[in-house]
Design an enzyme around this catalytic site. Structure first.
Site, PDB file in Angstrom:
ATOM      1  N   GLY A 119       0.579  -0.457  -0.103  1.00  0.00           N
ATOM      2  CA  GLY A 119      -0.187   0.582  -0.007  1.00  0.00           C
ATOM      3  C   GLY A 119       0.483   0.994  -0.208  1.00  0.00           C
ATOM      4  N   SER A 120       1.930   1.171  -0.504  1.00  0.00           N
ATOM      5  CA  SER A 120       2.668   2.470  -0.620  1.00  0.00           C
ATOM      6  C   SER A 120       2.449   3.546  -1.700  1.00  0.00           C
ATOM      7  CB  SER A 120       4.075   1.688  -1.023  1.00  0.00           C
ATOM      8  OG  SER A 120       4.701   1.395  -1.977  1.00  0.00           O
ATOM      9  N   GLY A 121       1.897   2.777  -2.874  1.00  0.00           N
ATOM     10  CA  GLY A 121       1.454   4.263  -4.098  1.00  0.00           C
ATOM     11  C   GLY A 121       2.753   4.975  -4.789  1.00  0.00           C
ATOM     12  N   LEU A 122       3.534   3.198  -4.795  1.00  0.00           N
ATOM     13  CA  LEU A 122       4.789   3.229  -5.210  1.00  0.00           C
ATOM     14  C   LEU A 122       5.351   1.816  -6.655  1.00  0.00           C
ATOM     15  CD1 LEU A 122       7.366   2.962  -2.581  1.00  0.00           C
ATOM     16  CD2 LEU A 122       7.231   4.790  -4.360  1.00  0.00           C
ATOM     17  N   GLY A 123       3.130   1.276  -6.521  1.00  0.00           N
ATOM     18  CA  GLY A 123       2.814   0.526  -7.731  1.00  0.00           C
ATOM     19  C   GLY A 123       4.100  -0.804  -7.582  1.00  0.00           C
ATOM     20  N   SER A 147       2.661  -3.886  -6.016  1.00  0.00           N
ATOM     21  CA  SER A 147       1.760  -4.461  -6.969  1.00  0.00           C
ATOM     22  C   SER A 147       2.136  -4.932  -8.089  1.00  0.00           C
ATOM     23  CB  SER A 147       0.303  -4.757  -6.688  1.00  0.00           C
ATOM     24  OG  SER A 147      -0.677  -3.632  -7.260  1.00  0.00           O
ATOM     25  N   ASP A 164       2.581   1.537 -14.055  1.00  0.00           N
ATOM     26  CA  ASP A 164       3.321   0.903 -13.340  1.00  0.00           C
ATOM     27  C   ASP A 164       3.670  -0.036 -14.220  1.00  0.00           C
ATOM     28  OD1 ASP A 164       2.159   2.473 -11.454  1.00  0.00           O
ATOM     29  OD2 ASP A 164       0.672   0.820 -10.252  1.00  0.00           O
TER      30      ASP A 164
END
Length: 455
Positions: free
Chosen positions: A223-227, A229, A273
């Site tokens: 859930g970092s928002g860094l892509g 997954s 991503d």
């Protein structure tokens, strides 16, 4: 014993005449003498036989009466390098023995015992990305009609995948990040499971014809928002790709990762991503209904180095659900909630930021991040929130030129552009709000894979 030297072997109690025949059969002019247990006890050459017969020996005498008991042998498994050195100084043959002294191989300059093929595993690592501008225009339902563009860069935080093939059909899929272990007796069982995780969804797209153990871990929080997954999915695709003879292209790796994550696992989101993780480096990525194009950017080293020094990665500690936010945005789109102007503004800003970046106009680039935040803020009420707005305002009040939430929003990581003289003040302000800060190192390579032997 191996077929290629069996004609050279005689038992210690056979007559000398049999040893003579064995010597004549082989190019090395050597007979190998073994006892009843196949332990090598001696060797015989033409010279040994000749001296024995000149001394009055008889061809009917048992071989052990005249064999040479002082022979040079090495353990089976001796390296090719060591054997080459012996042959280069004059040896013409070397017996190779097991731990009991039994004859296993017979090495000569023109024949080396073939190295036993050992099991291999494949590894892959895929970087995550920071997105500077254009997020939202990489959603299919938007760019199919309007076209889209994003500007991003991969950074030195990775998803790591290890794939160990096995002889049987069983499949084990282990994610250390979420402490999840999925076990399947066969691929068919995996395909039939309606509750597959992300990793098993990737497997369902690839459909390998062998069993395996798959292990995945990451350098970044969920859930970092860094892509993240997408990096995970990309690393798994690349680990399987490493074992293929006909390798998938980088575009195909990204497409397979998209298929697994967005369609099979049903995480709503865009396309950037997977491309960022697969290609790596700085990229301007254009999207339309036919072909997505990744334009790799060549920056002056001074530009990328300075950008690393001026960017601050800020973990808010607030988990977010990008899929949920993207789902809401799509519902807004389907309900004719007009976000077209914001997205057009985002495309225009992305083009301008691209020019700032390639020209090295970093102060303008940093200020543009604030525009990106403002536009994104207007796309959905779920993107921000009181706590996130407070954190952002604190950073700007302390001297940050601009910043934006990474990913879909709602939590995760902020990215701030901070000039050197304000860095200390901005850091203190963000830490006061419970944030964790880290520096950024760009990763010029995309997903990387390799093979190694199973220990």
């Amino acid at each position: 014993m191996k077929d290629h030297f069996k004609d050279l072997v005689v038992k210690h109690d056979q007559p000398v005449v049999d040893a003579i025949a064995a010597i004549e059969r082989g190019p090395t002019q050597i007979a190998l003498v073994v006892d009843a247990e196949n332990v090598l006890v001696g060797v015989l050459t033409n010279g040994d036989i000749r001296r024995f017969l000149v001394g009055g020996g008889q061809t009917s005498t048992p071989v052990h009466e005249c064999m040479n008991r002082k022979f040079h042998a090495l353990p089976h498994g001796t390296s090719r390098e060591e054997l080459l050195k012996l042959f280069d100084i004059g040896y013409n043959a070397v017996p190779l023995l097991d731990e009991l002294g039994k004859l296993v191989e017979f090495a000569t300059p023109d024949f080396f015992p073939p190295a036993k093929e050992v099991a291999v595993l494949s590894r892959a690592r895929a970087p995550v990305r920071i997105s500077f501008s254009g997020g939202g225009t990489d959603l299919t339902y938007y760019f199919m009609k309007n076209g889209g563009v994003v500007l991003n860069a991969s950074i030195a935080l990775y998803a790591h995948a290890t794939l160990i093939p096995s002889a049987g059909p069983e499949i084990n899929v282990i994610s250390h990040d979420i402490d999840r272990h999925e076990h399947y007796p066969s691929l068919r069982a995996l395909l039939d499971n309606p509750d597959k995780g992300l990793l098993s969804s990737v497997v369902s797209v690839i459909r390998p014809d062998f069993g395996f153990d798959l292990f995945v871990h990451s350098d970044f929080p969920v859930g970092s928002g860094l892509g993240g997954s997408s990096a995970v999915a990309t690393s798994v695709v690349a680990a399987f790709n490493e074992l293929r003879l006909d390798k998938w292209s980088t575009y195909e790796i990204a497409e397979l990762a998209f298929q697994a994550e967005r369609l099979c696992y049903a995480i709503s989101g865009g396309w950037q991503d997977q491309y960022a993780s697969a290609f790596g480096g700085f990229n301007l990525i254009e999207f339309d209904g036919k072909r997505n194009l990744v334009h790799s950017l060549r920056l002056e080293p001074a530009t990328s180095n300075e950008l690393e020094e001026c960017l601050v990665l800020c973990n808010t500690g607030i988990e977010h659900n990008s899929g949920k936010i993207h789902k809401q945005q799509r519902e807004d789109f389907n309900n004719n909630v007009d976000r077209s102007q914001q997205l057009l503004d985002m495309v225009d800003l992305c083009r301008r930021m691209h020019k700032h970046l390639i020209r090295g106009d970093l102060n303008d680039f940093g200020t543009s991040l604030h525009e990106a935040w403002t536009i994104k803020h207007g796309l959905s009420s779920a993107i921000s929130g009181n706590t996130l707005d407070t954190i952002y305002k604190a950073a700007l009040d302390a001297g940050a030129s601009g910043g934006k939430l990474l990913g879909a929003g709602g939590g995760g990581f902020f990215l701030f552009y901070v000039q050197p003289r304000f860095r200390s003040a901005v850091s203190a302000a963000l830490k006061a709000h419970g944030c964790t800060l880290s520096t950024i190192r760009f990763e010029q390579e995309g997903v990387t894979s390799w093979r190694t032997k199973v220990a």
